[in-house]
Scaffold this motif. Structure first.
Motif, PDB file in Angstrom:
ATOM      1  N   CYS A 342      44.080  -6.879  39.315  1.00 49.42           N
ATOM      2  CA  CYS A 342      45.126  -5.909  38.986  1.00 49.42           C
ATOM      3  C   CYS A 342      46.304  -6.674  38.405  1.00 49.42           C
ATOM      4  N   ASP A 343      47.246  -5.966  37.854  1.00 44.99           N
ATOM      5  CA  ASP A 343      48.397  -6.600  37.205  1.00 44.99           C
ATOM      6  C   ASP A 343      49.477  -6.935  38.228  1.00 44.99           C
ATOM      7  N   LYS A 344      50.139  -8.058  37.997  1.00 39.56           N
ATOM      8  CA  LYS A 344      51.314  -8.496  38.744  1.00 39.56           C
ATOM      9  C   LYS A 344      51.028  -8.837  40.206  1.00 39.56           C
ATOM     10  N   LYS A 345      50.493  -7.893  41.000  1.00 40.86           N
ATOM     11  CA  LYS A 345      50.368  -8.070  42.436  1.00 40.86           C
ATOM     12  C   LYS A 345      49.064  -8.727  42.869  1.00 40.86           C
ATOM     13  N   CYS A 346      48.148  -8.959  41.932  1.00 41.13           N
ATOM     14  CA  CYS A 346      46.878  -9.592  42.269  1.00 41.13           C
ATOM     15  C   CYS A 346      46.857 -10.996  41.673  1.00 41.13           C
ATOM     16  N   VAL A 473      46.600   1.158  46.063  1.00 42.38           N
ATOM     17  CA  VAL A 473      46.467   0.523  47.370  1.00 42.38           C
ATOM     18  C   VAL A 473      45.747  -0.813  47.259  1.00 42.38           C
ATOM     19  N   TYR A 474      44.838  -0.932  46.293  1.00 45.57           N
ATOM     20  CA  TYR A 474      44.151  -2.213  46.144  1.00 45.57           C
ATOM     21  C   TYR A 474      45.155  -3.317  45.836  1.00 45.57           C
ATOM     22  N   ALA A 475      46.116  -3.009  44.964  1.00 39.86           N
ATOM     23  CA  ALA A 475      47.137  -4.017  44.645  1.00 39.86           C
ATOM     24  C   ALA A 475      47.932  -4.382  45.894  1.00 39.86           C
ATOM     25  N   PRO A 485      44.904 -13.461  56.199  1.00 43.50           N
ATOM     26  CA  PRO A 485      45.192 -13.680  57.635  1.00 43.50           C
ATOM     27  C   PRO A 485      44.131 -13.100  58.554  1.00 43.50           C
ATOM     28  N   THR A 486      43.313 -12.199  58.039  1.00 43.58           N
ATOM     29  CA  THR A 486      42.307 -11.563  58.891  1.00 43.58           C
ATOM     30  C   THR A 486      41.154 -12.490  59.232  1.00 43.58           C
ATOM     31  N   THR A 487      41.094 -13.640  58.573  1.00 41.41           N
ATOM     32  CA  THR A 487      39.990 -14.558  58.880  1.00 41.41           C
ATOM     33  C   THR A 487      40.103 -15.120  60.293  1.00 41.41           C
ATOM     34  N   ASN A 488      41.288 -15.018  60.884  1.00 40.76           N
ATOM     35  CA  ASN A 488      41.456 -15.504  62.252  1.00 40.76           C
ATOM     36  C   ASN A 488      40.820 -14.570  63.272  1.00 40.76           C
ATOM     37  N   LEU A 489      40.520 -13.307  62.861  1.00 36.94           N
ATOM     38  CA  LEU A 489      39.878 -12.365  63.773  1.00 36.94           C
ATOM     39  C   LEU A 489      38.420 -12.744  63.965  1.00 36.94           C
ATOM     40  N   GLN A 490      37.971 -12.639  65.188  1.00 37.75           N
ATOM     41  CA  GLN A 490      36.577 -12.973  65.473  1.00 37.75           C
ATOM     42  C   GLN A 490      35.661 -11.827  65.033  1.00 37.75           C
ATOM     43  N   VAL A 491      34.457 -12.138  64.641  1.00 44.67           N
ATOM     44  CA  VAL A 491      33.380 -11.228  64.265  1.00 44.67           C
ATOM     45  C   VAL A 491      33.706 -10.478  62.978  1.00 44.67           C
ATOM     46  N   VAL A 492      34.775  -9.629  63.016  1.00 47.46           N
ATOM     47  CA  VAL A 492      35.042  -8.755  61.867  1.00 47.46           C
ATOM     48  C   VAL A 492      35.941  -9.407  60.832  1.00 47.46           C
ATOM     49  N   GLY A 493      36.617 -10.492  61.196  1.00 49.07           N
ATOM     50  CA  GLY A 493      37.574 -11.109  60.290  1.00 49.07           C
ATOM     51  C   GLY A 493      37.039 -11.422  58.913  1.00 49.07           C
ATOM     52  N   PRO A 494      35.909 -12.115  58.781  1.00 45.93           N
ATOM     53  CA  PRO A 494      35.410 -12.484  57.461  1.00 45.93           C
ATOM     54  C   PRO A 494      35.003 -11.287  56.597  1.00 45.93           C
ATOM     55  N   TYR A 495      34.785 -10.135  57.206  1.00 42.32           N
ATOM     56  CA  TYR A 495      34.302  -8.985  56.452  1.00 42.32           C
ATOM     57  C   TYR A 495      35.438  -8.119  55.886  1.00 42.32           C
ATOM     58  N   ILE A 496      36.659  -8.341  56.387  1.00 39.91           N
ATOM     59  CA  ILE A 496      37.781  -7.522  55.939  1.00 39.91           C
ATOM     60  C   ILE A 496      38.339  -8.122  54.663  1.00 39.91           C
ATOM     61  N   THR A 497      38.116  -7.455  53.563  1.00 37.12           N
ATOM     62  CA  THR A 497      38.595  -7.890  52.250  1.00 37.12           C
ATOM     63  C   THR A 497      39.386  -6.751  51.622  1.00 37.12           C
ATOM     64  N   PRO A 498      40.197  -7.023  50.597  1.00 38.38           N
ATOM     65  CA  PRO A 498      40.907  -5.928  49.924  1.00 38.38           C
ATOM     66  C   PRO A 498      39.960  -4.862  49.382  1.00 38.38           C
ATOM     67  N   GLN A 499      38.792  -5.285  48.871  1.00 42.29           N
ATOM     68  CA  GLN A 499      37.836  -4.309  48.345  1.00 42.29           C
ATOM     69  C   GLN A 499      37.328  -3.394  49.448  1.00 42.29           C
ATOM     70  N   ARG A 586      45.479  -0.087  36.181  1.00 43.33           N
ATOM     71  CA  ARG A 586      44.258  -0.517  35.520  1.00 43.33           C
ATOM     72  C   ARG A 586      43.036   0.148  36.125  1.00 43.33           C
ATOM     73  N   ASN A 587      42.050   0.444  35.280  1.00 46.05           N
ATOM     74  CA  ASN A 587      40.794   0.992  35.776  1.00 46.05           C
ATOM     75  C   ASN A 587      40.143   0.017  36.752  1.00 46.05           C
ATOM     76  N   GLU A 588      39.447   0.574  37.730  1.00 46.62           N
ATOM     77  CA  GLU A 588      38.851  -0.248  38.779  1.00 46.62           C
ATOM     78  C   GLU A 588      37.695  -1.074  38.254  1.00 46.62           C
ATOM     79  N   GLU A 589      37.559  -2.247  38.824  1.00 45.92           N
ATOM     80  CA  GLU A 589      36.421  -3.114  38.532  1.00 45.92           C
ATOM     81  C   GLU A 589      35.488  -3.159  39.735  1.00 45.92           C
TER      82      GLU A 589
END
Length: 912
Positions: A342-346, A473-475, A485-499, A586-589
């Motif tokens: 996305c523009d500016k914020k990504c 909201v994606y931006a 910062p969510t990578t510090n969470l156990q189990v679910v941390g690695p799965y939480i991404t902006p997408q 911008r249109n979503e990718e």
């Protein structure tokens, strides 16, 4: 003195004085029978209600069965209503029905009158002749060769024989009152089952006028109009007992109890449905629905097994997923810098951040996806063709082979008669009837169409709003989670991404919007259909079916269509991005894992959420309303709470009760067929839901609703054409999903045509599927802010990668599509054409191979028609012989020389 018809001793009249009585221990009644025609009035001496049995479905005399009940309130300002009721009930008595009124003082609320209606034999026989109701004339003598090999395996799933087949199998013929001795009539009181009796009485109620004939007001008739203008508050047939215990009266069948015990309880989910008992108790229309729902659930079992195997295949081939290994590896995915989404914020990001979504995508995006898409195209055909055969068998077994729409279905709607003031001559009936002028009809149709388009546009606007939410909201998520910062969470941390966060929250919001719009569209569809003023109830239901399905189709599927066929397809490239309607968004990718996993997420949330919410709503709402409505009655002794009062406090099933049940299942059918290539577990979820749905529908129909008026139907009606249309559309959508949403085709093209070493493996595919762009020429409005870039990004990184097939910077055709792009596009189009043609050829071949009517059913139908003709002929011959033998001793009216000494059979032959 009142005369009534008793059932003892055939069809004789029994006369008793009101003072003559005897105790009926079974019903708890004092039997009161008198000798003049009419109804028992409330001003008669009241009956001690403590003596009433709560199971009784008979008049006070304990003999005449209650076939229908009308209820009304004592309205102080209702003189016109009182006059209508008086005339209506008088007309009912004139056509032969017998009435008995329960005074309001005997009701649990002290306000409601109950008018009980009984149809004597003469009335039943007359209207059974009019309606051509089929009745038995001979026991079926065709041997049943339907035993399957290894039949003992199905023993745990069977129900007792008296539940599955409550009646013997007979050959039947349309009832003819003049030939009543032709049919197998053992007892006139029980010859017509209660469902047939209430259907006949309702037919009379719907045609009886509530004005004097001499007034000339022919359109003032029918119980529906009286219910609409609140002259009566309810009209319903009675359940035969309480659902949790058998009736104390031996004359009551207790079919409701058996249905609850063997069908409506959830722990019977693995048992077969007692369709014959359902049909006998509720009528063919409801029986056909549950037969279709059960058959659909059985067929889902095969789709669920294959879909689960495809999912397991994706899980077992996890370790062979070379492109996911490349994405997750530090040497490949860790060194590929991707352009901002996305523009500016990504900011810039590394490919290995999508490692988890890539692995998840493989569960659904593998070779099994193509196989399952083709399998489902064949499954849909088999389901529809085998249902036609099942339906044909039910038509024969339930005497619907020569069924024609009942006259009450074609009867003019009260609203049509009221709103159409113009009259014209009906050429068939030769009577003046109301009609809607063609100009008014066209204007109403155009207004209806414009309203439909307007509200569909509102749905699309809501979907666009959700898309805008995704982009905005994606931006925000990308900016907040840039340091992950969510990578510090156990189990679910690695799965939480902006997408993932964007997809899940957008899907939940979309589901809430769908449910809100769903409530609005139900009212809009009814309003539009009412505005069109359909002529008959059948036309009304068909028009409402089309509108409701169209609204629901757009409402539930539009978001899935967007993710499947539009998201990531019109993005552009760095320096030349495409924007949503000229805005700054911008249109979503699609991420490198593909859009298929997001389509799966959308499908799971909407489909599962709808099914869970639907089952809770179906079970909880009627129960709560009944609980609240019967709160006063719970404080009364059981002996004061009569059968008609218990049923009055239940919910009315309504004319469109089955309509919403069909609509719910057809929408689910669309989820598991239109988008099943993205989620092979969809049939499994549908199977689990339907196992619960069958029992929830059975439970609420048996325990929470009044007994519906029995109605005939030889098929599922307009829904069959809708299912056929969705089956054809599903082949197209799944072909496009595999071709354009899945990465299956690009991978195959790479493996067979572009792999550098000529070996059939996927090494190097990830790098090959990404194009590069020079960071220095990215426009300022597209560049991320300095504080948005991750800590590892520095000035030594001069290029970023993006998902497309374009020439790199410095090439003579820089940023235009490569030849590989056109090869992949040609392969996608070729796949769509081949898959569609193969699927349609298989569909047509399977449909041609499987006849709609089984051969044994066809033979049975022919045999029954033959026997009807033969037995009727023999019946007439025997009748003629009897007449001739009776006239032997009488003087012959003709000349003796015409037939001098012919034997009796020659005389009969000559007469024939």
């Amino acid at each position: 003195m009142h005369r009534i018809t008793g059932k003892a001793g055939g069809d004789s009249l029994i006369e008793m004085s009101p003072t003559d009585s005897f105790n009926d221990d079974v019903n708890g009644y004092h039997l009161h029978v008198s000798s003049s025609t009419g109804s028992l009035q409330p001003e008669q001496s009241p009956i001690d209600k403590q003596q009433h049995s709560k199971d009784s479905v008979f008049f006070r005399d304990g003999v005449r069965r209650i076939d229908f009940v009308l209820s009304y309130l004592d309205d102080k300002d209702g003189e016109r209503k009182q006059e209508r009721r008086k005339m209506y009930e008088a007309n009912l008595v004139n056509v032969g029905l017998e009435l008995e009124t329960e005074d309001k003082s005997e009701s649990d609320d002290g306000k409601t009158y109950f008018v009980k209606i009984h149809a004597p034999w003469e009335v039943l026989a007359t209207y059974a002749d009019v309606l051509k109701i089929k009745v038995p004339f001979k026991v079926n003598d065709i041997p049943d060769n339907g035993d399957m090999p290894m039949n003992w395996l199905s023993t745990p799933f069977r129900l007792p024989e008296h539940i599955m087949h409550p009646e013997p199998d007979y050959f039947t013929a349309p009832f003819d009152k003049s030939k009543s001795d032709f049919f197998l009539i053992d007892d006139k009181a029980t010859f017509f089952p209660p469902s047939v009796r209430n259907r006949i009485v309702y037919y009379i109620l719907s045609r009886c006028s509530y004005f004097k004939d001499e007034c000339g007001v022919k359109d003032k008739k029918g119980i529906k109009r009286l219910l609409n203008n609140c002259t009566y508050t309810a009209a319903f047939p009675l359940h035969d007992c309480r659902y949790w215990t058998k009736a104390k009266d031996a004359n009551c069948e207790s079919e409701r109890y058996h249905l609850h015990k063997h069908w409506a309880r959830f722990f019977c989910f693995y048992k077969e449905q007692p369709l014959n008992l359902i049909r006998k108790y509720y009528g063919e229309k409801i029986g056909i629905y549950f037969a279709w729902l059960g058959f659909y659930t059985e067929m889902l079992l095969f789709a669920a097994i294959v879909g689960t195997l495809c999912f397991v295949y994706g899980f077992l081939t996890f370790d062979n997923n070379q492109w996911s290994k490349d994405i997750c590896s530090a040497e490949i995915g860790g060194n590929i810098v991707m352009c901002p989404l996305c523009d500016k914020k990504c900011g810039y990001w590394k490919l290995n951040s999508t490692c988890n979504s890539s692995w998840q995508s493989h569960l659904f995006d593998n070779v099994g996806t193509v196989f399952f898409a083709i399998f489902m195209a064949i499954w849909v055909t088999l389901f529809l063709e085998f249902w036609k055969r099942r339906q044909a068998r039910l038509e024969y077994e339930w005497d619907l082979v020569d069924f024609e729409e009942e006259q009450q279905q074609l009867q003019l709607r009260p609203e049509y008669e009221t709103k159409c003031t113009n009259r014209k001559l009906n050429r068939i009936t030769q009577e003046m009837e109301p009609y809607l002028p063609i100009t008014s009809k066209c204007a109403r149709t155009c207004l209806s169409g414009a309203t439909v388009v307007l509200w569909i546009s509102l749905i699309i606007a809501c979907i666009i709003g959700v898309i805008a939410y995704r982009l905005a909201v994606y931006a925000a998520f990308a900016s907040i989670m840039k340091d992950n910062p969510t990578t510090n969470l156990q189990v679910v941390g690695p799965y939480i991404t902006p997408q993932l966060a964007t997809s899940v929250t957008a899907s939940c919001i979309n589901f809430v919007i769908i449910m809100i719009l769903n409530l609005m569209y139900e009212r809009v569809a009814v309003w539009i259909t009412d505005m069109e003023i359909p002529k008959t109830h059948l036309e009304y239901e068909n028009k409402l079916t089309v509108k409701m399905f169209l609204f629901q189709f757009v409402n539930y599927y539009s978001s899935c269509f967007y993710v499947a066929f539009f998201k990531g397809k019109f993005v552009g490239y760095p320096g030349n991005y495409a924007y949503m309607f000229g805005s700054t968004l911008r249109n979503e990718e699609c991420d490198p894992g593909g859009c298929l996993i997001e389509l799966t997420t959308q499908l799971v949330i909407v489909m599962t959420g709808k099914q869970v919410w639907g089952n809770i709503q179906e079970a909880l709402v009627p129960w709560m309303m009944n609980w609240w409505g019967s709160r006063k009655a719970r404080n009364h002794p059981e002996s004061l709470y009569s059968r008609w009062e218990q049923d009055h406090d239940l919910q009315g099933f309504g004319q469109l009760g089955l309509f919403y049940e069909y609509l719910e299942m057809v929408i689910q059918f669309g989820f598991i067929t239109l988008f099943v290539a993205s989620f092979p577990l969809a049939p499994l979820l549908a199977l689990i839901n339907n196992i619960i749905e069958v029992r929830v529908d059975a439970w609420k129909l048996t325990t929470q609703f009044r007994r519906p008026v029995a109605a005939k139907a030889h098929s599922i009606g307009a829904w069959e054409e809708i299912l056929n249309g969705m089956a054809v559309l599903s082949v197209v959508t799944n072909a496009f999903i595999v071709a354009f949403t899945s990465d299956m085709i690009p991978r195959l093209v790479y493996m067979y045509a572009y792999h550098p070493e000529g070996e059939l493996n996927m090494e190097g595919y990830i790098s090959n599927s990404l194009s590069s762009f020079n960071i220095s020429v990215i426009p300022a409005e597209n560049r991320p802010d300095d504080d948005e870039n991750p800590s590892w990004f520095n000035s030594s990184i001069d290029t970023c990668r993006y998902r497309d097939y374009r020439y790199p910077s410095g090439h003579e055709k820089q940023y235009s599509h490569t030849m590989q792009f056109w090869h992949i596009l040609a392969a996608k189009l070729a796949f769509i054409i081949i898959m569609e043609h193969v699927a349609f050829l298989v569909k047509f071949f399977v449909a041609w191979m499987i006849p709609d009517v089984p051969s044994d059913v066809r033979a049975r139908v022919k045999r029954e028609r033959y026997l009807v003709q033969e037995y009727l002929h023999n019946y007439e011959v025997e009748k003629l012989k009897i007449q001739l033998s009776e006239n032997v001793h009488e003087e012959c009216n003709c000349s003796p020389m015409i037939y001098p000494c012919l034997p009796k059979h020659e005389v009969l032959s000559e007469c024939l």
